[in-house]
Every structure is written in C-alpha cells, then in structure tokens.
Design a protein around this motif. Structure first.
Motif, PDB file in Angstrom:
ATOM      1  N   VAL A  33       7.463 -11.906  16.282  1.00 41.21           N
ATOM      2  CA  VAL A  33       6.889 -12.431  15.037  1.00 41.21           C
ATOM      3  C   VAL A  33       6.942 -13.949  15.066  1.00 41.21           C
ATOM      4  CG1 VAL A  33       7.477 -10.392  13.680  1.00 41.21           C
ATOM      5  CG2 VAL A  33       9.091 -12.284  13.795  1.00 41.21           C
ATOM      6  N   SER A  34       5.993 -14.553  14.378  1.00 42.72           N
ATOM      7  CA  SER A  34       5.911 -16.007  14.314  1.00 42.72           C
ATOM      8  C   SER A  34       6.418 -16.493  12.970  1.00 42.72           C
ATOM      9  CB  SER A  34       4.463 -16.476  14.511  1.00 42.72           C
ATOM     10  OG  SER A  34       4.345 -17.865  14.220  1.00 42.72           O
ATOM     11  N   GLY A  35       7.325 -17.476  13.016  1.00 42.31           N
ATOM     12  CA  GLY A  35       7.824 -18.094  11.801  1.00 42.31           C
ATOM     13  C   GLY A  35       7.056 -19.331  11.419  1.00 42.31           C
ATOM     14  N   GLY A  36       5.869 -19.541  11.987  1.00 46.73           N
ATOM     15  CA  GLY A  36       5.079 -20.721  11.688  1.00 46.73           C
ATOM     16  C   GLY A  36       5.614 -21.944  12.413  1.00 46.73           C
ATOM     17  N   LYS A  37       4.758 -22.954  12.550  1.00 43.51           N
ATOM     18  CA  LYS A  37       5.136 -24.234  13.149  1.00 43.51           C
ATOM     19  C   LYS A  37       5.701 -24.073  14.554  1.00 43.51           C
ATOM     20  CE  LYS A  37       5.879 -26.310   8.636  1.00 43.51           C
ATOM     21  NZ  LYS A  37       6.736 -27.124   7.766  1.00 43.51           N
ATOM     22  N   GLY A  38       5.198 -23.058  15.261  1.00 43.16           N
ATOM     23  CA  GLY A  38       5.603 -22.850  16.640  1.00 43.16           C
ATOM     24  C   GLY A  38       6.946 -22.181  16.823  1.00 43.16           C
ATOM     25  N   LEU A  39       7.581 -21.747  15.743  1.00 44.09           N
ATOM     26  CA  LEU A  39       8.898 -21.130  15.827  1.00 44.09           C
ATOM     27  C   LEU A  39       8.781 -19.612  15.861  1.00 44.09           C
ATOM     28  CD1 LEU A  39      10.835 -23.337  13.238  1.00 44.09           C
ATOM     29  CD2 LEU A  39      10.912 -23.501  15.738  1.00 44.09           C
ATOM     30  N   VAL A  40       9.715 -18.976  16.522  1.00 44.09           N
ATOM     31  CA  VAL A  40       9.772 -17.519  16.602  1.00 44.09           C
ATOM     32  C   VAL A  40      10.823 -17.017  15.621  1.00 44.09           C
ATOM     33  CG1 VAL A  40      10.326 -15.553  18.082  1.00 44.09           C
ATOM     34  CG2 VAL A  40       9.022 -17.485  18.994  1.00 44.09           C
ATOM     35  N   GLY A  41      10.470 -16.022  14.820  1.00 49.47           N
ATOM     36  CA  GLY A  41      11.402 -15.460  13.856  1.00 49.47           C
ATOM     37  C   GLY A  41      10.715 -15.190  12.538  1.00 49.47           C
ATOM     38  N   TYR A  42      11.471 -14.616  11.614  1.00 50.44           N
ATOM     39  CA  TYR A  42      10.913 -14.259  10.318  1.00 50.44           C
ATOM     40  C   TYR A  42      10.955 -15.448   9.357  1.00 50.44           C
ATOM     41  CZ  TYR A  42      11.057  -9.421  11.864  1.00 50.44           C
ATOM     42  OH  TYR A  42      10.849  -8.250  12.563  1.00 50.44           O
ATOM     43  N   ASP A  43       9.808 -15.773   8.822  1.00 54.10           N
ATOM     44  CA  ASP A  43       9.677 -16.661   7.663  1.00 54.10           C
ATOM     45  C   ASP A  43       8.532 -16.037   6.877  1.00 54.10           C
ATOM     46  OD1 ASP A  43      10.005 -18.663   5.842  1.00 54.10           O
ATOM     47  OD2 ASP A  43       9.931 -20.299   7.290  1.00 54.10           O
ATOM     48  N   THR A  44       8.832 -14.895   6.263  1.00 52.09           N
ATOM     49  CA  THR A  44       7.828 -13.930   5.831  1.00 52.09           C
ATOM     50  C   THR A  44       7.926 -13.664   4.341  1.00 52.09           C
ATOM     51  OG1 THR A  44       8.068 -12.857   8.002  1.00 52.09           O
ATOM     52  CG2 THR A  44       6.920 -11.619   6.281  1.00 52.09           C
ATOM     53  N   SER A  45       6.780 -13.656   3.670  1.00 54.73           N
ATOM     54  CA  SER A  45       6.715 -13.374   2.236  1.00 54.73           C
ATOM     55  C   SER A  45       6.454 -11.889   2.019  1.00 54.73           C
ATOM     56  CB  SER A  45       5.599 -14.189   1.575  1.00 54.73           C
ATOM     57  OG  SER A  45       5.928 -15.561   1.536  1.00 54.73           O
ATOM     58  N   TYR A  46       7.379 -11.243   1.320  1.00 51.14           N
ATOM     59  CA  TYR A  46       7.252  -9.817   1.001  1.00 51.14           C
ATOM     60  C   TYR A  46       6.952  -9.628  -0.478  1.00 51.14           C
ATOM     61  CZ  TYR A  46       9.158  -8.527   5.554  1.00 51.14           C
ATOM     62  OH  TYR A  46       9.349  -8.353   6.905  1.00 51.14           O
ATOM     63  N   VAL A  47       6.166  -8.603  -0.790  1.00 51.74           N
ATOM     64  CA  VAL A  47       5.966  -8.151  -2.164  1.00 51.74           C
ATOM     65  C   VAL A  47       6.957  -7.017  -2.411  1.00 51.74           C
ATOM     66  CG1 VAL A  47       4.367  -7.110  -3.802  1.00 51.74           C
ATOM     67  CG2 VAL A  47       3.542  -8.823  -2.153  1.00 51.74           C
ATOM     68  N   ILE A  48       7.818  -7.190  -3.397  1.00 53.62           N
ATOM     69  CA  ILE A  48       8.876  -6.224  -3.655  1.00 53.62           C
ATOM     70  C   ILE A  48       8.327  -5.062  -4.482  1.00 53.62           C
ATOM     71  CG2 ILE A  48      11.181  -5.887  -4.621  1.00 53.62           C
ATOM     72  CD1 ILE A  48      10.984  -7.720  -2.144  1.00 53.62           C
ATOM     73  N   ASP A  49       8.595  -3.851  -4.048  1.00 53.43           N
ATOM     74  CA  ASP A  49       8.140  -2.664  -4.771  1.00 53.43           C
ATOM     75  C   ASP A  49       8.825  -2.574  -6.135  1.00 53.43           C
ATOM     76  OD1 ASP A  49       6.721  -2.057  -2.470  1.00 53.43           O
ATOM     77  OD2 ASP A  49       8.218  -0.615  -1.731  1.00 53.43           O
ATOM     78  N   GLY A  50       8.088  -2.077  -7.136  1.00 55.15           N
ATOM     79  CA  GLY A  50       8.651  -1.881  -8.461  1.00 55.15           C
ATOM     80  C   GLY A  50       8.622  -3.134  -9.308  1.00 55.15           C
ATOM     81  N   VAL A  51       9.167  -3.009 -10.516  1.00 54.33           N
ATOM     82  CA  VAL A  51       9.217  -4.136 -11.451  1.00 54.33           C
ATOM     83  C   VAL A  51      10.606  -4.170 -12.087  1.00 54.33           C
ATOM     84  CG1 VAL A  51       6.751  -4.125 -11.962  1.00 54.33           C
ATOM     85  CG2 VAL A  51       8.303  -2.712 -13.334  1.00 54.33           C
ATOM     86  N   GLY A  52      10.916  -5.304 -12.705  1.00 58.78           N
ATOM     87  CA  GLY A  52      12.193  -5.436 -13.390  1.00 58.78           C
ATOM     88  C   GLY A  52      13.344  -5.638 -12.419  1.00 58.78           C
ATOM     89  N   MET A  53      14.566  -5.529 -12.920  1.00 58.21           N
ATOM     90  CA  MET A  53      15.751  -5.701 -12.096  1.00 58.21           C
ATOM     91  C   MET A  53      15.914  -4.470 -11.202  1.00 58.21           C
ATOM     92  SD  MET A  53      17.889  -8.206 -11.828  1.00 58.21           S
ATOM     93  CE  MET A  53      19.525  -8.631 -11.201  1.00 58.21           C
ATOM     94  N   ARG A  54      15.848  -4.683  -9.891  1.00 59.14           N
ATOM     95  CA  ARG A  54      15.883  -3.568  -8.946  1.00 59.14           C
ATOM     96  C   ARG A  54      16.449  -4.055  -7.619  1.00 59.14           C
ATOM     97  NH1 ARG A  54      11.653  -6.684  -9.207  1.00 59.14           N
ATOM     98  NH2 ARG A  54       9.915  -6.642  -7.734  1.00 59.14           N
ATOM     99  N   LYS A  55      16.811  -3.091  -6.769  1.00 64.14           N
ATOM    100  CA  LYS A  55      17.362  -3.461  -5.463  1.00 64.14           C
ATOM    101  C   LYS A  55      16.246  -3.977  -4.569  1.00 64.14           C
ATOM    102  CE  LYS A  55      18.931  -0.367  -2.478  1.00 64.14           C
ATOM    103  NZ  LYS A  55      19.839   0.596  -1.796  1.00 64.14           N
ATOM    104  N   VAL A  56      16.454  -5.170  -4.048  1.00 66.99           N
ATOM    105  CA  VAL A  56      15.466  -5.830  -3.204  1.00 66.99           C
ATOM    106  C   VAL A  56      15.780  -5.613  -1.727  1.00 66.99           C
ATOM    107  CG1 VAL A  56      14.574  -8.101  -2.522  1.00 66.99           C
ATOM    108  CG2 VAL A  56      14.962  -7.580  -4.945  1.00 66.99           C
ATOM    109  N   ALA A  57      17.073  -5.748  -1.385  1.00 65.00           N
ATOM    110  CA  ALA A  57      17.466  -5.719   0.019  1.00 65.00           C
ATOM    111  C   ALA A  57      18.873  -5.178   0.162  1.00 65.00           C
ATOM    112  CB  ALA A  57      17.376  -7.124   0.622  1.00 65.00           C
TER     113      ALA A  57
END
Length: 312
Positions: A205-229
């Motif tokens: 995966v590409s982290g942008g700017k030539g770097l390797v790794g995660y720099d990734t925007s996720y959409v979190i399932d559900g709404v309100g206060m919930r477990k993200v990770a």
C-alpha cells in the motif's frame, strides 16, 4: 504525553510516542499527541468556498493546509478551565477561543477539550466547539502515536488490527480525496474487518508522497458512539478498543518515522514505530459537497467524543 499501563505480567510501560521537553513538542513536525484543528487533516490548496466567499488558509504542507495551519490548535496556549485530580474519575478541561481570521478561518470559535480517566483503564476525550458569529468548517482529531509494546520498543507491524469499516476513501499522492469516491475495502489491501497484523500487507500500500504504509481514510460503519477499532499486541498482552462518534478515521502507521526521530527517554523511533487511529470527519469535506458537511453554523455545537479502552 504518556499513557502507562501494565502488560500481562504486571509491568508498567508507556505506550505513547512523544518528546521529553516543551521545546521539542513546539518544533515537532510529526504531531506527537496533540488535538489538531480548527480543521484537522488537509485542505486542498489552502482554500475553500463558504456561503459564496472564498477563504484562504495558511499552507504548511506543500500547496495544502494540514492540521489547521502552521499555528493550529496544537501550537496555541489553552486555558485550564477545570481540574479534578482525585477520586474515581479524575479529569482536566481545557478551553481555547479561536479568533475570526485565525490561520484564515472565518468567525470566532469557542472550544472545550476534556481528558478523563472514566475508568481505571479508559481514557475518555470529549471535545466540543461552538461557532459564535460566522459559519466555519470544524474538524478535530487526536493525533496519538501508540505502540502497545511500549514506546521505542520497535515497530508495530506485528500488532493485530480490526476496523469497523467496510469502505474507504481513496487518496492521491498528496493524500487528498481528489476523486471524491468512497469504495469497498473487500478484496483490497485495506480490509481490516477481521483481525489482521498491521504488517501483513503494508508493503503493498502507498502512504502518499512516495512512502510505503497506511495513511488511509476509512468510513466507519454505523452512527453514534460505537467501536471503531480493536488492536492487540500478543507479546505484551496489551489490547486497545477505540470508540468514537465520528463518521471517518485515518489509519497512519508512522511511515514518516525514519530511525532519526528522537523520542522520549533517549529512544529513537524507527519507521512503523507507532500507529495512529485518528477519528474525524471526512477529509477535505469543505471542498467536497458530496461528503457529509463539516460546516458549523453560528450557535450550533460540534461534538467529538473518543474512548480509549485499554486491557492487558
């Protein structure tokens, strides 16, 4: 600045990357630990249009604005509004009043941030902001670098990670959502719906700017206060659940740490030496009407809540 928790054998360890002195934090370009705003993450070309007027924000990431500009909320002096150091749930509340035109943003904004030990091993962060006289974009994030093996103990590639996210937002090489698309994680290297070691697919995966790794925007399932990770480090036995009420989250795996970044207690942070779970609104939402709005109208209140639930 630090979070000390036991491992499975009862040994305390600091799991937050950071610095030893105030001057090092002030000159820190990696954003070790702060609350960032008025608009966290990036604003493309440092400009946006709101209610028919174009605003220009301070560009401090090439052509773009990042984390509120060169003197964003992580570089200003906050006032301690309330502090309770004892009892079962000690807490501290900070206040900042952002002035009209600060870093190019419109209107005055009153901001409160409360950090509380809501249980022995839960750190709660409660932020809210009120627009006083003009509409303005608002989007905060907490930029903690975590390593459950202990800060400076090596990389985090062996940590297992699970995300409550079935979609992600593709970013270009400047780490901007230029396409405005939201796509499924299924069948990609970005799928963490079941627990997977952070390093299992990181080389792909590409982290942008030539770097390797995660720099990734996720959409979190559900709404309100919930477990993200949920994260676990088997060697220490430490675990973390992150709960939040925001629609999105940035996963960052410390791609920019490069074995020259000096941290706390003489430690030197290597690449992938920490991970960040940055709950927030959609990135650059102010320039993408197809994304949920991050515009705060006068008299309205923005609320961003996080619970870091540690186990061992």
């Amino acid at each position: 600045m630090s979070i000390a928790i036991p491992d499975s054998k009862g040994n305390l360890g600091d799991v937050v990357l950071g610095k030893d002195t105030l001057s090092e934090y002030f000159n820190d370009g990696c954003y070790f630990g702060p609350l960032t705003g008025r608009v966290a993450y990036r604003i493309a070309r440092g400009r946006f249009s709101l209610d028919g007027r174009v605003y220009h924000t301070y560009t401090n990431d090439g052509r773009n604005t990042i984390h509120g500009g060169h003197r964003g909320f992580s570089k200003v002096i906050w006032t301690v509004k309330e502090y309770v150091g004892g009892g079962h749930s000690p807490y501290i509340t900070f206040f900042y009043r952002s002035f009209d035109g600060e870093q190019g943003f419109p209107g005055e904004l009153e901001v409160y941030a409360t950090y509380q030990l809501s249980s022995p091993y839960t750190l709660s962060v409660r932020t809210n902001a009120t627009a006083l006289n003009k509409a303005t974009p608002v989007n905060f994030l907490q930029h903690l670098y975590l390593n459950l093996g202990g800060q400076g103990s090596g990389d985090v590639l062996g940590h297992t990670l699970q995300l409550s996210a079935s979609r992600y937002i593709p970013l270009d090489d400047e780490l901007l959502p230029s396409s405005g698309r939201v796509v499924p994680v299924a069948g990609t290297n970005y799928d963490f719906r079941t627990p997977v070691p952070i390093g299992a697919r990181i080389r792909h995966v590409s982290g942008g700017k030539g770097l390797v790794g995660y720099d990734t925007s996720y959409v979190i399932d559900g709404v309100g206060m919930r477990k993200v990770a949920a994260v676990r480090h088997s060697a220490s036995g430490r675990g973390l659940e992150l709960w939040a009420n925001q629609p999105a989250m940035q996963l960052y795996t410390g791609n920019g740490l490069n074995n020259t970044i000096k941290g706390k207690a003489g430690k030197v942070y290597e690449r992938y030496g920490g991970f960040c779970l940055e709950t927030q609104g959609y990135p650059d939402a102010v320039n993408h009407p197809e994304f949920p709005s991050q515009t705060l109208r006068p008299g309205h209140v923005y609320k961003h809540d996080m619970d870091y639930k540690f186990s061992f």
